[in-house]
Motif scaffolding. Structure first.
Motif, mmCIF file in Angstrom:
data_model
loop_
_atom_site.group_PDB
_atom_site.id
_atom_site.type_symbol
_atom_site.label_atom_id
_atom_site.label_comp_id
_atom_site.label_asym_id
_atom_site.label_seq_id
_atom_site.Cartn_x
_atom_site.Cartn_y
_atom_site.Cartn_z
ATOM 1 N N THR A 30 0.842 -1.203 0.000
ATOM 2 C CA THR A 30 0.000 0.000 0.000
ATOM 3 C C THR A 30 0.871 1.243 0.000
ATOM 4 O O THR A 30 0.593 2.224 -0.710
ATOM 5 N N ILE A 31 1.936 1.203 0.789
ATOM 6 C CA ILE A 31 2.852 2.344 0.856
ATOM 7 C C ILE A 31 3.577 2.504 -0.471
ATOM 8 O O ILE A 31 3.667 3.622 -1.014
ATOM 9 N N TYR A 32 4.089 1.413 -1.024
ATOM 10 C CA TYR A 32 4.829 1.513 -2.283
ATOM 11 C C TYR A 32 3.942 1.931 -3.446
ATOM 12 O O TYR A 32 4.429 2.463 -4.448
ATOM 13 N N ARG A 33 2.643 1.717 -3.312
ATOM 14 C CA ARG A 33 1.729 2.150 -4.368
ATOM 15 C C ARG A 33 1.625 3.674 -4.411
ATOM 16 O O ARG A 33 1.368 4.256 -5.461
ATOM 17 N N TRP A 34 1.839 4.317 -3.259
ATOM 18 C CA TRP A 34 1.704 5.770 -3.170
ATOM 19 C C TRP A 34 3.034 6.516 -3.127
ATOM 20 O O TRP A 34 3.106 7.670 -3.542
ATOM 21 N N TRP A 35 4.074 5.863 -2.613
ATOM 22 C CA TRP A 35 5.373 6.546 -2.468
ATOM 23 C C TRP A 35 6.507 5.617 -2.886
ATOM 24 O O TRP A 35 6.444 4.406 -2.662
ATOM 25 N N PRO A 36 7.587 6.173 -3.463
ATOM 26 C CA PRO A 36 8.698 5.342 -3.922
ATOM 27 C C PRO A 36 9.692 4.977 -2.823
ATOM 28 O O PRO A 36 10.514 4.074 -3.005
ATOM 29 N N SER A 37 9.669 5.687 -1.685
ATOM 30 C CA SER A 37 10.673 5.464 -0.652
ATOM 31 C C SER A 37 10.183 5.987 0.692
ATOM 32 O O SER A 37 9.200 6.741 0.759
ATOM 33 N N LYS A 38 10.893 5.614 1.737
ATOM 34 C CA LYS A 38 10.517 6.114 3.066
ATOM 35 C C LYS A 38 10.768 7.616 3.162
ATOM 36 O O LYS A 38 10.068 8.327 3.883
ATOM 37 N N ALA A 39 11.765 8.107 2.436
ATOM 38 C CA ALA A 39 12.036 9.545 2.439
ATOM 39 C C ALA A 39 10.843 10.315 1.873
ATOM 40 O O ALA A 39 10.464 11.369 2.398
ATOM 41 N N ALA A 40 10.261 9.788 0.808
ATOM 42 C CA ALA A 40 9.099 10.442 0.203
ATOM 43 C C ALA A 40 7.903 10.413 1.152
ATOM 44 O O ALA A 40 7.152 11.387 1.250
ATOM 45 N N VAL A 41 7.727 9.287 1.861
ATOM 46 C CA VAL A 41 6.642 9.195 2.850
ATOM 47 C C VAL A 41 6.829 10.256 3.921
ATOM 48 O O VAL A 41 5.900 10.998 4.276
ATOM 49 N N LEU A 42 8.053 10.332 4.445
ATOM 50 C CA LEU A 42 8.332 11.251 5.546
ATOM 51 C C LEU A 42 8.163 12.703 5.122
ATOM 52 O O LEU A 42 7.607 13.521 5.871
ATOM 53 N N LEU A 43 8.625 13.043 3.929
ATOM 54 C CA LEU A 43 8.496 14.415 3.459
ATOM 55 C C LEU A 43 7.028 14.808 3.352
ATOM 56 O O LEU A 43 6.623 15.871 3.824
ATOM 57 N N GLU A 44 6.217 13.939 2.750
ATOM 58 C CA GLU A 44 4.799 14.263 2.592
ATOM 59 C C GLU A 44 4.095 14.320 3.950
ATOM 60 O O GLU A 44 3.240 15.181 4.179
ATOM 61 N N ALA A 45 4.477 13.426 4.853
ATOM 62 C CA ALA A 45 3.891 13.425 6.190
ATOM 63 C C ALA A 45 4.240 14.710 6.927
ATOM 64 O O ALA A 45 3.409 15.288 7.640
ATOM 65 N N PHE A 46 5.470 15.169 6.742
ATOM 66 C CA PHE A 46 5.907 16.382 7.433
ATOM 67 C C PHE A 46 5.221 17.614 6.851
ATOM 68 O O PHE A 46 4.847 18.531 7.585
ATOM 69 N N LEU A 47 5.056 17.647 5.550
ATOM 70 C CA LEU A 47 4.327 18.749 4.928
ATOM 71 C C LEU A 47 2.886 18.788 5.445
ATOM 72 O O LEU A 47 2.349 19.855 5.736
ATOM 73 N N ASP A 48 2.289 17.623 5.580
ATOM 74 C CA ASP A 48 0.933 17.545 6.088
ATOM 75 C C ASP A 48 0.872 17.996 7.546
ATOM 76 O O ASP A 48 -0.091 18.647 7.967
ATOM 77 N N LEU A 49 1.897 17.667 8.319
ATOM 78 C CA LEU A 49 1.947 18.086 9.718
ATOM 79 C C LEU A 49 1.942 19.608 9.819
ATOM 80 O O LEU A 49 1.277 20.182 10.685
ATOM 81 N N GLY A 50 2.681 20.260 8.924
ATOM 82 C CA GLY A 50 2.701 21.721 8.917
ATOM 83 C C GLY A 50 1.339 22.306 8.596
ATOM 84 O O GLY A 50 0.913 23.301 9.189
ATOM 85 N N VAL A 51 0.621 21.678 7.669
ATOM 86 C CA VAL A 51 -0.724 22.130 7.314
ATOM 87 C C VAL A 51 -1.657 21.986 8.512
ATOM 88 O O VAL A 51 -2.442 22.888 8.827
ATOM 89 N N GLN A 52 -1.557 20.857 9.199
ATOM 90 C CA GLN A 52 -2.398 20.632 10.371
ATOM 91 C C GLN A 52 -2.125 21.654 11.459
ATOM 92 O O GLN A 52 -3.050 22.150 12.114
ATOM 93 N N ALA A 53 -0.840 21.978 11.663
ATOM 94 C CA ALA A 53 -0.472 22.948 12.695
ATOM 95 C C ALA A 53 -1.060 24.316 12.368
ATOM 96 O O ALA A 53 -1.578 25.018 13.242
ATOM 97 N N SER A 54 -1.003 24.702 11.107
ATOM 98 C CA SER A 54 -1.551 25.986 10.696
ATOM 99 C C SER A 54 -3.058 26.027 10.881
ATOM 100 O O SER A 54 -3.624 27.016 11.352
ATOM 101 N N GLU A 55 -3.732 24.930 10.520
ATOM 102 C CA GLU A 55 -5.182 24.877 10.666
ATOM 103 C C GLU A 55 -5.586 24.927 12.135
ATOM 104 O O GLU A 55 -6.583 25.554 12.499
ATOM 105 N N ALA A 56 -4.791 24.268 12.992
ATOM 106 C CA ALA A 56 -5.110 24.254 14.421
ATOM 107 C C ALA A 56 -5.001 25.646 15.028
ATOM 108 O O ALA A 56 -5.736 26.013 15.941
#
Length: 205
Positions: free
Chosen positions: A51-77
């Motif tokens: 499931t992860i490999y279907r959406w991202w090519p590597s753990k680095a890509a997962v982490l980057l997208e997760a971190f970008l999303d974390l920033g969005v959540q912080a701003s919304e909060a």
């Protein structure tokens, strides 16, 4: 007979994606980047690794997208308007101190510190990740300073010949250096001093 609704695949995918984000951020904070694996993320998120490999090519890509999303959540909060940028109260020094203090708080927050260090370190050896990190995370943040300094220049609060992009580095560069190398603690007082010292150099003469 009661009508049976088909499962909502979109909602299910979003739940899985959110679980993967949370797992990736938690693991890299707890174990560090080197020990974080796709298998570990999948296990913690309760999904198959395919499931992860279907959406991202590597753990680095997962982490980057997760971190970008974390920033969005912080701003919304916080109720932040993504387009608002740095406050413009008419007092440049106060506005810069406000945003640098908030940056210090974020850098000292383990939730942000671990993933940011991991992405920074991996970006040194992964040019593609580094380019995405700069383009999607770093530059948009720096542009907020540039925009505020451009407004200050128009208002005559700084010298007309300053380069806003270069001046931005006077504020964020030393802060990042101290955070990255852990030379001394990051404090609000330090952030205030950076603003005061930098502004003495770009104020009208």
């Amino acid at each position: 007979m009661a009508e049976t609704k088909a499962p909502d695949s979109t909602r299910r995918s979003e739940r899985s994606r959110r679980a993967i984000y949370d797992a990736a951020l938690a693991l890299v904070t707890e174990a560090g980047y080197a020990r974080t694996t796709i298998e570990g993320i999948a296990s913690r998120a309760g999904v198959g690794k395919q499931t992860i490999y279907r959406w991202w090519p590597s753990k680095a890509a997962v982490l980057l997208e997760a971190f970008l999303d974390l920033g969005v959540q912080a701003s919304e909060a916080l109720g932040d308007d993504a387009g608002a940028g740095i406050p413009d109260s008419g007092d440049l020094e106060a506005d810069l101190k406000y945003v640098l203090r908030a940056t210090v708080d974020e850098m000292n927050d383990p939730k942000f510190d671990g993933p940011t260090r991991a992405l920074t370190a991996e970006g040194v050896v992964d040019p593609e990740l580094c380019a995405r990190f700069v383009e999607e995370l770093l530059e948009p943040q720096l542009q907020l300073y540039v925009t505020r300094l451009e407004a200050a220049r128009e208002a005559g609060a700084v010298r007309p010949d300053i380069d806003p992009r270069l001046a931005t580095e006077l504020f964020v560069g030393p802060l990042t250096h101290r955070w990255l190398l852990r030379t001394r603690p990051l404090t609000h007082d330090y952030a205030d001093r950076l603003v005061e010292y930098a502004l003495r150099g770009i104020a009208p003469r």
